[in-house]
Write a protein that holds these residues in place. Structure first.
Motif, PDB file in Angstrom:
ATOM      1  N   ARG A  10      86.482  61.208 -12.816  1.00 40.66           N
ATOM      2  CA  ARG A  10      85.230  60.733 -13.433  1.00 40.66           C
ATOM      3  C   ARG A  10      84.585  61.827 -14.271  1.00 40.66           C
ATOM      4  O   ARG A  10      84.046  61.555 -15.345  1.00 40.66           O
ATOM      5  CB  ARG A  10      84.272  60.227 -12.366  1.00 40.66           C
ATOM      6  CG  ARG A  10      84.788  58.934 -11.774  1.00 40.66           C
ATOM      7  CD  ARG A  10      83.798  58.271 -10.855  1.00 40.66           C
ATOM      8  NE  ARG A  10      84.439  57.123 -10.260  1.00 40.66           N
ATOM      9  CZ  ARG A  10      84.160  55.864 -10.578  1.00 40.66           C
ATOM     10  NH1 ARG A  10      83.248  55.601 -11.464  1.00 40.66           N
ATOM     11  NH2 ARG A  10      84.803  54.869  -9.992  1.00 40.66           N
ATOM     12  N   PRO A  36      90.188  57.157 -18.005  1.00 37.35           N
ATOM     13  CA  PRO A  36      90.333  55.803 -17.479  1.00 37.35           C
ATOM     14  C   PRO A  36      91.342  55.781 -16.333  1.00 37.35           C
ATOM     15  O   PRO A  36      92.379  56.464 -16.402  1.00 37.35           O
ATOM     16  CB  PRO A  36      90.872  55.009 -18.673  1.00 37.35           C
ATOM     17  CG  PRO A  36      90.638  55.861 -19.868  1.00 37.35           C
ATOM     18  CD  PRO A  36      90.574  57.280 -19.403  1.00 37.35           C
ATOM     19  N   HIS A  37      91.018  55.042 -15.286  1.00 39.74           N
ATOM     20  CA  HIS A  37      91.920  54.977 -14.123  1.00 39.74           C
ATOM     21  C   HIS A  37      91.641  53.702 -13.347  1.00 39.74           C
ATOM     22  O   HIS A  37      90.553  53.139 -13.420  1.00 39.74           O
ATOM     23  CB  HIS A  37      91.704  56.184 -13.211  1.00 39.74           C
ATOM     24  CG  HIS A  37      90.285  56.315 -12.736  1.00 39.74           C
ATOM     25  ND1 HIS A  37      89.301  56.928 -13.482  1.00 39.74           N
ATOM     26  CD2 HIS A  37      89.680  55.876 -11.607  1.00 39.74           C
ATOM     27  CE1 HIS A  37      88.159  56.870 -12.835  1.00 39.74           C
ATOM     28  NE2 HIS A  37      88.346  56.229 -11.703  1.00 39.74           N
ATOM     29  N   GLU A  38      92.656  53.296 -12.596  1.00 43.06           N
ATOM     30  CA  GLU A  38      92.487  52.165 -11.667  1.00 43.06           C
ATOM     31  C   GLU A  38      92.446  52.721 -10.251  1.00 43.06           C
ATOM     32  O   GLU A  38      93.037  53.785  -9.999  1.00 43.06           O
ATOM     33  CB  GLU A  38      93.711  51.277 -11.740  1.00 43.06           C
ATOM     34  CG  GLU A  38      93.617  50.121 -12.688  1.00 43.06           C
ATOM     35  CD  GLU A  38      94.896  49.317 -12.574  1.00 43.06           C
ATOM     36  OE1 GLU A  38      95.018  48.523 -11.632  1.00 43.06           O
ATOM     37  OE2 GLU A  38      95.772  49.554 -13.429  1.00 43.06           O
ATOM     38  N   ASP A  69      98.841  56.120 -17.963  1.00 43.87           N
ATOM     39  CA  ASP A  69      98.185  55.133 -17.122  1.00 43.87           C
ATOM     40  C   ASP A  69      98.018  55.763 -15.726  1.00 43.87           C
ATOM     41  O   ASP A  69      99.012  56.202 -15.128  1.00 43.87           O
ATOM     42  CB  ASP A  69      99.123  53.916 -17.096  1.00 43.87           C
ATOM     43  CG  ASP A  69      98.599  52.826 -16.213  1.00 43.87           C
ATOM     44  OD1 ASP A  69      97.657  52.162 -16.640  1.00 43.87           O
ATOM     45  OD2 ASP A  69      99.145  52.664 -15.101  1.00 43.87           O
ATOM     46  N   HIS A  93      96.639  55.572 -11.750  1.00 44.43           N
ATOM     47  CA  HIS A  93      96.295  54.619 -10.701  1.00 44.43           C
ATOM     48  C   HIS A  93      96.163  55.394  -9.386  1.00 44.43           C
ATOM     49  O   HIS A  93      97.141  55.902  -8.847  1.00 44.43           O
ATOM     50  CB  HIS A  93      97.417  53.572 -10.626  1.00 44.43           C
ATOM     51  CG  HIS A  93      97.140  52.473  -9.682  1.00 44.43           C
ATOM     52  ND1 HIS A  93      97.847  51.307  -9.678  1.00 44.43           N
ATOM     53  CD2 HIS A  93      96.237  52.342  -8.683  1.00 44.43           C
ATOM     54  CE1 HIS A  93      97.392  50.514  -8.734  1.00 44.43           C
ATOM     55  NE2 HIS A  93      96.418  51.123  -8.105  1.00 44.43           N
ATOM     56  N   GLU A 148      86.173  61.877 -17.371  1.00 38.58           N
ATOM     57  CA  GLU A 148      86.041  60.578 -18.049  1.00 38.58           C
ATOM     58  C   GLU A 148      87.401  60.002 -18.432  1.00 38.58           C
ATOM     59  O   GLU A 148      87.593  59.481 -19.544  1.00 38.58           O
ATOM     60  CB  GLU A 148      85.111  60.686 -19.256  1.00 38.58           C
ATOM     61  CG  GLU A 148      83.705  61.086 -18.839  1.00 38.58           C
ATOM     62  CD  GLU A 148      82.732  61.153 -20.011  1.00 38.58           C
ATOM     63  OE1 GLU A 148      83.178  61.056 -21.163  1.00 38.58           O
ATOM     64  OE2 GLU A 148      81.528  61.300 -19.733  1.00 38.58           O
TER      65      GLU A 148
END
Ligand SMILES: N[C@@H](CCC(=O)N[C@@H](CS)C(=O)NCC(=O)O)C(=O)O
Length: 228
Positions: A25, A30-32, A5, A7, A28
């Protein structure tokens, strides 16, 4: 491997955060993102960020990775293929040039926020000398000519994005004087990872930031930014 995860803690106009965002990005992953104000940083951030700086990357809610280049290399390793060269010497050179780009980013800020004309002229000279070195590097280095993107580009893009936005007549940046850098920016600026690494109102936010700091050429730069 399960992806952790991720962040990222950010300040919207920070070029170092932008490097990490571009890399996340491009890969690719996923991140908050949480945006904070550096003028009034929250207590939780000061507790978690050893240097009191953004970016930090909080991994699996509890482990903090700090320093943009360290974050980028961690992110790079999470999702191969690597954005650094395989050869140890070429990898060392890439890291060294990324450090050079950090210094050039600081010089750009010294120019934009110079307190008087002498400081602006001095920063401009340093910036021109740095851009000349980068131009020679981009003209000759296969890292820049053979690859679509590398971690050097992640550090170069925030610098050239800002130079392109503040086209003041006294700017150190001139696409005709630095054609290889300009061509590289043409390609980088089209990558979705680079385009989407800043918010749509980035120019206005940068203007607000410069105004909050003040400086002798800030009024000229903010006019340019607000006219975009
Ligand atoms: N070497 C650091 C530099 C990061 C840095 O300078 N961040 C600035 C914002 S762009 C910061 O957080 N400054 C703290 C402050 O202004 O109080 C990196 O690459 O992550």
């Amino acid at each position: 491997m399960d992806l952790p995860d991720l962040h990222l803690v950010s300040f919207p106009v920070c070029p170092f955060v932008q490097r990490s965002l571009i890399t996340l990005r491009y890969k690719e992953l996923p991140h908050e993102i949480t945006y904070i104000s550096l003028a009034d940083p929250p207590e939780w951030f000061l507790e978690r960020s050893p240097l009191g700086k953004v970016p930090i990357l909080v991994v699996n809610q509890n482990t903090v990775v700090f320093e943009s280049e360290v974050i980028n290399e961690y992110v790079d390793e999470l999702a191969p293929p690597s954005l650094l060269p395989e050869d140890p010497l070429a990898r060392a050179q890439a890291r060294a040039w990324i450090e050079f780009l950090s210094e050039q980013t600081a010089v750009l800020h010294r120019w934009m926020l110079a307190g008087d004309e002498d400081a602006a002229v001095q920063a401009r000279e340093q910036a021109c000398a740095g851009l000349e070195r980068l131009e020679a590097l981009v003209a000759s280095d296969p890292l820049f000519t053979e690859r679509e993107f590398s971690l050097m580009d992640a550090a170069l893009a925030p610098l050239l994005m800002r130079y392109t936005l503040v086209r003041d007549p006294a700017s150190p940046w001139d696409p005709e004087a630095f054609p290889h850098l300009a061509a590289r920016w043409e390609r980088l600026g089209r990558l979705p990872a680079v385009r989407e690494s800043v918010r749509e109102d980035f120019a206005l936010r940068l203007a607000d930031f410069l105004e909050s700091k003040g400086g002798v050429i800030v009024p000229r730069l903010t006019t340019l930014l607000r006219d975009q």
